[in-house]
Design an enzyme around this catalytic site. Structure first.
Site, mmCIF file in Angstrom:
data_model
loop_
_atom_site.group_PDB
_atom_site.id
_atom_site.type_symbol
_atom_site.label_atom_id
_atom_site.label_comp_id
_atom_site.label_asym_id
_atom_site.label_seq_id
_atom_site.Cartn_x
_atom_site.Cartn_y
_atom_site.Cartn_z
ATOM 1 N N GLY A 102 0.845 -1.205 -0.188
ATOM 2 C CA GLY A 102 -0.429 -0.443 -0.139
ATOM 3 C C GLY A 102 1.092 1.515 -0.136
ATOM 4 N N ASP A 149 -2.753 7.135 -6.930
ATOM 5 C CA ASP A 149 -0.727 6.584 -6.593
ATOM 6 C C ASP A 149 -0.217 7.352 -7.914
ATOM 7 O OD1 ASP A 149 -2.344 5.143 -4.745
ATOM 8 O OD2 ASP A 149 -0.844 2.947 -5.250
HETATM 9 O O1 PMV Z 1 -2.890 -0.139 -2.403
HETATM 10 P P1 PMV Z 1 -2.271 0.868 -2.921
HETATM 11 O O2 PMV Z 1 -1.235 1.435 -2.421
HETATM 12 O O3 PMV Z 1 -1.799 0.282 -4.671
HETATM 13 O O4 PMV Z 1 -3.808 2.239 -3.699
HETATM 14 C C1 PMV Z 1 -4.584 1.762 -3.664
HETATM 15 C C2 PMV Z 1 -5.465 2.962 -3.565
HETATM 16 C C3 PMV Z 1 -7.304 2.595 -4.003
HETATM 17 O O5 PMV Z 1 -7.867 2.976 -3.855
HETATM 18 C C4 PMV Z 1 -7.549 1.732 -3.073
HETATM 19 C C5 PMV Z 1 -6.799 2.323 -5.458
HETATM 20 C C6 PMV Z 1 -6.985 3.558 -5.936
HETATM 21 O O6 PMV Z 1 -7.116 3.482 -6.994
HETATM 22 O O7 PMV Z 1 -6.868 4.012 -5.906
#
Ligand code: PMV
Length: 316
Positions: A102, A149
């Site tokens: 994450g 991201d």
């Molecule tokens: O798990 P990560 O760091 O790729 O974050 C994902 C964030 C979400 O909101 C769950 C998905 C997105 O596409 O924004």
């Protein structure tokens, strides 16, 4: 082309993960001391297809595990962008933070590779062009990434992000953040898919939860502006509860949040896709942050990073 390098950073989502996928606002912070570096090198001699090194795996590209697909796609889209789609470049990545927790490693790696390819060809691209290329690479990893991201791993200050629009908040956050790695792999694709099926099957409740997450994130902009860290902490903990109700937390993540709160954190929550990955906790002072970090390690965190966004560096 010559040897090219590119750099991006880790990110944490302060508020608004998952709901951001549905067009609600989110706030995320780049972590400038946790860097991702990519280096590309022209491969000489015909049949060598190039190799991938770093991020815990190395070997020929054709044998790379599936979760490297976005890195390979990044090289492809960047090579198309510079007008040399068949160019052979080996990729080496070096990451100061773990993958699949994450912290945005897939977008960070894709962004770093794209920059490295551009650099290798002395090609120029606007921030928006790089964002579009990163999103294209990310689509392979996540299906339909919100773009948060891709934006934050290249940002210089906290960002407000909504429906593809980014506002640089330009505000330092006058508080300490402790990031704790549960050590457990979290699949964003799976948790995003889980929320999607809830959205389709229990529309009203899910919509209500997502909208609350969005309202909390929007309200936090004022707290950031007025440095009301206590309110920000409360919003983080409240968001964690809603994310847990949506089924994207785990027992381990909940325990890390409780440990942080017991140790005096102003707030705590999972960050990113969930289902594993990291928890973040907010603290007033360095001493508080240290105590919270120790407590989270005792509660099972594999690693912790204490971050002072005001200084933009990891201090422990
Ligand atoms: O798990 P990560 O760091 O790729 O974050 C994902 C964030 C979400 O909101 C769950 C998905 C997105 O596409 O924004």
């Amino acid at each position: 082309p010559h040897v090219g390098t590119g750099q991006t950073v880790a990110k944490i989502i302060l508020l608004g993960e998952h709901s951001v996928v549905y067009g609600y606002p989110a706030i995320a912070l780049p972590m400038h001391s946790l860097k991702m570096t990519a280096r590309v090198e022209p491969v000489r001699g015909g049949h060598d297809e190039g190799t991938l090194t770093g991020l815990g795996w190395s070997g020929p590209i054709s044998k790379a595990p599936a979760h490297f697909a976005s890195i390979l796609r990044a090289r492809e889209v960047a090579a198309e962008f510079v007008g040399d789609p068949d160019g052979l470049l080996s990729i080496t990545t070096e990451s100061e933070f773990p993958a699949q927790r994450g912290l945005g490693s897939s977008a960070a790696a894709a962004g770093a590779v794209i920059r490295a390819v551009l650099n290798a060809y002395d090609a120029k691209a606007t921030a928006h062009e790089i964002f579009t290329l990163t999103q294209e690479a990310e689509t392979i990893a996540h299906g339909q990434p919100s773009g948060l991201d891709a934006v934050t791993t290249s940002a210089t200050s906290p960002v407000h992000f909504q429906a593809g629009r980014t506002t640089d908040l330009g505000l330092p956050l006058d508080a300490w953040i402790v990031i704790a790695d549960s050590g457990i792999h979290g699949s964003t694709r799976e948790t995003v898919g889980h929320v999607r099926s809830l959205y389709e099957n229990s529309f009203r409740e899910t919509q209500e939860s997502l909208s609350r997450l969005g309202k909390i994130a929007e309200g936090a902009v004022d707290n950031l502006r007025s440095s009301d860290i206590s309110q920000l902490g409360i919003k983080m903990t409240e968001s964690h509860g809603i994310l847990a109700d949506l089924g994207v937390s785990t027992v381990q993540l909940d325990e890390l949040v409780y440990a942080a709160l017991d140790a005096g954190a102003l707030g705590g929550k999972l960050t990113g896709g969930g289902g594993g990955g990291c928890v973040i906790a907010l603290a007033h002072s360095y001493e508080d942050a240290q105590r919270i970090s120790d407590a989270m390690r005792e509660a099972g965190a594999r690693a912790t990073w204490t971050h002072a966004p005001l200084l933009n560096e990891v201090v422990a």
